[in-house]
Design an enzyme around this catalytic site. Structure first.
Site, PDB file in Angstrom:
ATOM      1  N   ASP A 145      -3.561  -7.187 -12.043  1.00 60.97           N
ATOM      2  CA  ASP A 145      -4.775  -7.236 -12.336  1.00 60.97           C
ATOM      3  C   ASP A 145      -5.110  -8.516 -12.925  1.00 60.97           C
ATOM      4  OD1 ASP A 145      -6.591  -5.117 -13.356  1.00 60.97           O
ATOM      5  OD2 ASP A 145      -5.694  -5.640 -15.862  1.00 60.97           O
ATOM      6  N   THR A 178      -6.242  -1.651 -23.878  1.00 64.01           N
ATOM      7  CA  THR A 178      -6.157  -2.547 -25.844  1.00 64.01           C
ATOM      8  C   THR A 178      -5.473  -1.597 -26.813  1.00 64.01           C
ATOM      9  OG1 THR A 178      -7.752  -3.852 -25.352  1.00 64.01           O
ATOM     10  CG2 THR A 178      -7.258  -2.929 -27.659  1.00 64.01           C
TER      11      THR A 178
END
Length: 277
Positions: A81, A228
């Protein structure tokens, strides 16, 4: 199991579900999200970002995550990523990653296209799909950054000139948003998907409301990145464990409850993305 995620994402883009790319920081959350994926019979991506590969060498990540993926009972991709350079992408592919993202969104469009095209050519030689990005997301925890929303025409040019397999777009999300307060620009998204045929990707999806997650799976968005939300679930649970047992020093015992909370969060996100046990 390792599978062809180009086919999987293209299928998702044409149907009413989307894949989760779970950004993981270690064995604990990787194992937990695979358990959730197996319970929901959902293909997933295990993603590592720059913070993860700064903490542990990319070669170690490749061996760890690939072994978990190969033993899983659902398709799992090992995904890089937000790589910012050619060498990191090359190292990831050499280390067993099965899909990669080059993020040149911080560059002028022509330079983003040039770099992404070179990386796509290299990755495709190894049958590894590539994700690119047009538009720029800000970070919740970095003051002063500005979001640059994706221009549909620029997205079309980018895809045609680079040959990327998947396109990440900026339509209202913010990276590292701990609360679900993002405001998705569905009209902008619709304009992009009308002229871009490549499967679309949304980053910062922890900040998307449950209502909008359900709306997004009705579009051509085929992958949503979630990190998150997992770290909030793990961190809050771990803090509670430490507070409740201040004399406990065995981290394996301290990690048991946080791993369960990560699995619960992953199950919830997978359900919202169109999967059912």
């Amino acid at each position: 199991m390792i599978a062809d995620f180009n086919k999987i994402l293209n299928k998702a883009a044409q149907n009413n579900y989307a894949l989760a790319a779970f950004n993981v920081f270690g064995y604990e959350d990787a194992h937990a999200v695979i358990q959730a994926a197996e319970d929901m019979n959902a293909p997933i991506l295990l993603a590592t970002n720059q913070a993860a590969i700064d903490h542990m060498p990319i070669q170690c990540w490749g061996r760890l995550l690939r072994s978990l993926a190969e033993d899983a009972h659902v398709p799992v991709s090992i995904h890089l990523d937000h790589a910012k350079d050619f060498q990191t992408v090359a190292d990831a592919i050499h280390s067993g990653y099965t899909s990669v993202m080059y993020d040149g969104s911080h560059l002028p469009l022509h330079e983003n296209i040039k770099n992404t095209k070179e990386i796509t050519k290299m990755a495709h030689a190894f049958n590894v799909p590539v994700e690119g990005e047009v538009g720029k997301l800000s970070y919740e925890d970095i003051p002063g950054q500005e979001t640059e929303f994706t221009d549909p025409e620029e997205a079309k040019i980018f895809v045609e000139e680079t040959g990327v397999d998947w396109l990440a777009v900026s339509v209202g999300t913010v990276q590292r948003m701990a609360k679900q307060e993002a405001e998705i620009q569905f009209q902008r998204l619709k304009a992009i998907e009308q002229i871009v045929k490549t499967p679309l990707v949304i980053h910062g999806s922890s900040g998307v409301t449950n209502h909008d997650l359900k709306k997004l799976i009705q579009t051509k968005v085929s992958k949503l990145n979630i990190g998150t939300a997992l770290r909030v679930a793990f961190g809050h649970s771990l803090a509670n464990q430490v507070a409740a047992s201040p004399q406990e020093y065995d981290r394996l015992k301290l990690f048991a409850e946080p791993m369960d909370r990560v699995k619960e969060e992953a199950l919830n996100k997978l359900h919202l993305l169109g999967f059912n046990s």
